[in-house]
Design an enzyme around this catalytic site. Structure first.
Site, PDB file in Angstrom:
ATOM      1  N   THR A   1       0.860  -1.182   0.000  1.00 44.25           N
ATOM      2  CA  THR A   1       0.000   0.000   0.000  1.00 44.25           C
ATOM      3  C   THR A   1       0.897   1.232   0.000  1.00 44.25           C
ATOM      4  OG1 THR A   1      -1.747  -1.174   1.142  1.00 44.25           O
ATOM      5  CG2 THR A   1      -1.794   1.221   1.282  1.00 44.25           C
ATOM      6  N   LYS A   6      -7.261   1.798  -3.434  1.00 48.17           N
ATOM      7  CA  LYS A   6      -6.998   1.325  -2.072  1.00 48.17           C
ATOM      8  C   LYS A   6      -7.067   2.495  -1.091  1.00 48.17           C
ATOM      9  CE  LYS A   6      -5.297  -1.278   1.377  1.00 48.17           C
ATOM     10  NZ  LYS A   6      -4.186  -2.144   1.710  1.00 48.17           N
ATOM     11  N   LYS A  62      -0.289   3.656   9.017  1.00 54.32           N
ATOM     12  CA  LYS A  62       0.488   3.840   7.784  1.00 54.32           C
ATOM     13  C   LYS A  62      -0.459   4.171   6.623  1.00 54.32           C
ATOM     14  CE  LYS A  62       1.980   0.140   5.630  1.00 54.32           C
ATOM     15  NZ  LYS A  62       1.340   0.229   4.301  1.00 54.32           N
TER      16      LYS A  62
END
Lengths: 444, 444
Positions: free
Chosen positions: A102, A183, A252
């Site tokens: 990601t 995402k 994150k």
């Protein structure tokens, strides 16, 4: 599962997710040459039938496919390009490179630029972050959001399909970066809804509600979210050490959202609040623990040991407040995510379908999301005819929740941020649709 | 100070502020009959020359003036009306009743209603919250914001003037409730700026800046606020136990703001965030300690023991970021306070004058406040011609601060909320005036 020997795949990043993905590929008959900087991960991978590589270059040499599943963009940059024995120089001509980490969309785009600059435009690069957790990684049933050139997506399709559930491989139009953007906007929902679950359960406990009854009431209600359903079970038994999904992981992802929001100068009021609270949790040492443990920011004692004090009608009213609190927060989360998706030019109907079928799903996203998309597309009728609630009604619900929280001195960061966003929106009129009014706070 | 014996004044609530106010009245020759539920406070008052009363009724009987200085509206209600020997029934015909406690305007209005309903419309009621701390209370130099009927204000003037500084007695137009409203909107500034000081000093310490250099840089800069100047000295020496101004006190005032904001359904994005962080501080046991101790939410170690790591140009850049962070937060605070003042129909020029001369003052309020008031009054030129900064410039500054904080994982609740408010406003154009654009987020 096939017993025919298939091709060789290079792989780096054998953590919880990566190990599951790599061993799933092994199960399907691929030869997987894996690398990890942490020797025990490599040993475990070898024991599961993988080929341990001695370096990144070793893991890449001779494989026409390479999966990069390290934790961050910084790690990916080093592994792909900067390390003295990096992946890219070792990849064969015409290899397919999957970046499953990601990362910000801008980073994924920079990888393509770097490949071009290094004269390695032959590499077919796919930007394909995944979602779904370690168990689904191992079962080959992840959600995958993939962007790239048609040639790359065609050549990489079989491997993507092996890692993803049949209905959860999303090819996102728009090329490199759009997988990461998909995402990212999904994680707007996830990041808000993980904390909303803690906020709701913490407030409920302070109100004297039995946590199990709250769980039962929320499931199936308009306050439902996939994250609530998933995280509440761990809250009920303090399964935080280390739990399943570390606070540092969602932090994150949230950091990527707010970083990109700063790049675009795009307002993200709720996920920004969530980030601050997560950072506070990090300061308190919760980082390596399960993100469901954020409930302790609101109610420090174990939920399993709290004694319910409400019953009868009081209990019903209080339960209903918690449901409406979640619904109000999720409504604002849906607006923030969909507006951001539009801003980064994602296909909105695909985002709607994907999120409803993934960890970002919520009852409100499903109910209100379609109307919000129509409102963004300029449908005035959606604004004036409330689908379910008028803005004024949602405001009333959130006022009562915030009043209750203030009375018992419980912080409710998200409920307060949602109320203020709704109140700013309500300046445009309280009888209009809640869905459409909130998303129109974002001018497009 | 007069040696002539003056009239008798009843007084209840002999805490830090009340004791100062009551003894100041004694110094001016009044007979003060004081009551407090805490016997040591009563004893101290007697030792200072006051007349200790045996009950609330005893403190009220025979005095044509009565000052109520209890902590909350709940306490005031009980003392005035509910207690079995309450104040109001004991007051002589035509007495002047000063309610100096900080209460919601709606509560002050309910006192008048209760007086009327009890057939005690003869009592001349003045809604007159005070500001300035215990030292100024004792010196008779408080800021006082007074609303009431002309007759009440005339008869009560001498005593108000004895308690207030010469230039700091503000008679607020609009009758009962407007004194409390004026205090409330002032506390919007105070409540945000107290926390902003902690947020700035905590972030600065995490960035490796010498706290004393931060203090020196901020004083005299556009990041200055009265609260920063006042609170930073206590932060530098951890003078929090108990300190001068307890977290519970500002939290009570902030609670009144958000309670009234809910009543009016008025958006207050920044003070709402501040409230949640204060509530978190309360959960961590900081309640009885000085509110400057909120810096520990951002930087847990003593500032006096931190080792600065920045120097030269890096230090200058970092210092400048802290100044601009404070300026950005204070700009949004000014807009929120002024918009709320307009909403509750306060005279805006009086609010501007008062806050600039009180604990809510800031460089940004002084610079931007006048333009904001013009913008609220429909002056289009103010919107299009930036007084000092364009909105885009302020956004750029706040983006950099938020980026820095995210990089070093420091929560910055207010800087993040301010950035998101500015970004919502910026959807209307980035070249317009920062001042006018932000306040126009509130439609009037």
């Amino acid at each position: 599962m096939s017993s025919t020997q298939k091709e060789s795949i290079g792989f780096c990043g054998l953590g919880a997710m990566g190990y599951g993905m790599a061993t799933n590929l092994l199960k399907h008959g691929y030869i997987v040459k894996g690398f990890d900087v942490y020797p025990p991960s490599l040993a475990r991978f070898e024991a599961a039938g993988g080929v341990p590589a001695s370096s990144l270059a070793d893991s890449a040499a001779g494989s026409m496919y390479y999966v990069c599943m390290v934790a961050t963009a910084v790690q990916a940059q080093s592994a792909l390009f900067d390390d003295e024995s990096a992946i890219v120089p070792a990849l064969p001509q015409g290899a397919v490179l999957f970046l499953c980490s990601t990362v910000p969309a801008t980073y994924a785009q920079s990888v393509q630029t770097s490949l071009d600059r290094l004269g390695r435009s032959d590499i077919l690069f796919i930007d394909c972050p995944v979602s779904g957790g370690a168990a689904r990684a191992a079962a080959g049933t992840l959600s995958i959001m993939a962007g790239g050139s048609p040639a790359a997506l065609e050549k990489g399709h079989a491997i993507l399909a092996t890692m993803a559930a049949e209905t959860k491989l999303y090819i996102v139009d728009g090329g490199i970066g759009q997988g990461s953007n998909m995402k990212m906007v999904h994680q707007v929902l996830a990041g808000i809804q993980i904390l909303a679950a803690s906020e709701a359960m913490g407030l409920a406990a302070r109100m004297g509600l039995d946590p199990r009854k709250v769980r039962d009431k929320v499931l199936g209600s308009e306050g439902w979210s996939w994250m609530f359903e998933n995280r509440v079970e761990r809250m009920l038994v303090e399964d935080f050490y280390p739990g399943v999904s570390a606070l540092t992981i969602i932090l994150k992802d949230v950091g990527i959202i707010t970083q990109m929001a700063r790049v675009y100068q795009f307002p993200t009021p709720l996920i920004s609040v969530a980030e601050q609270v997560y950072l506070q949790g990090l300061s308190q040492g919760f980082g390596p623990q399960d993100d469901a443990g954020m409930v302790r920011m609101y109610y420090p004692q174990p939920l399993s040991q709290m004694t319910a004090t409400l019953s009868g009608e009081d209990e019903e009213i209080a339960l209903s407040k918690i449901v409406r609190m979640l619904a109000g927060i999720h409504l604002c989360a849906a607006a923030e995510a969909i507006a951001f998706a539009k801003h980064v030019r994602l296909p909105l109907s695909q985002f709607y379908e994907l999120a409803n079928d993934a960890a970002g799903g919520s009852a409100m996203f499903r109910q209100a999301g379609a109307a919000m998309i129509k409102a963004l597309e300029g449908d005035e009728a959606v604004l004036d005819k409330p689908q379910r609630y008028s803005l004024g009604e949602v405001v009333e619900h959130m006022l009562r929740v915030n009043e209750e929280a203030a009375k018992i001195k419980c912080p409710v960061y998200l409920a307060s941020a949602a109320l203020n966003l709704l109140l700013l929106a309500q300046q445009g009129g309280r009888d209009k649709s809640a869905d459409a009014s909130v998303i129109r706070m974002w001018k497009q």
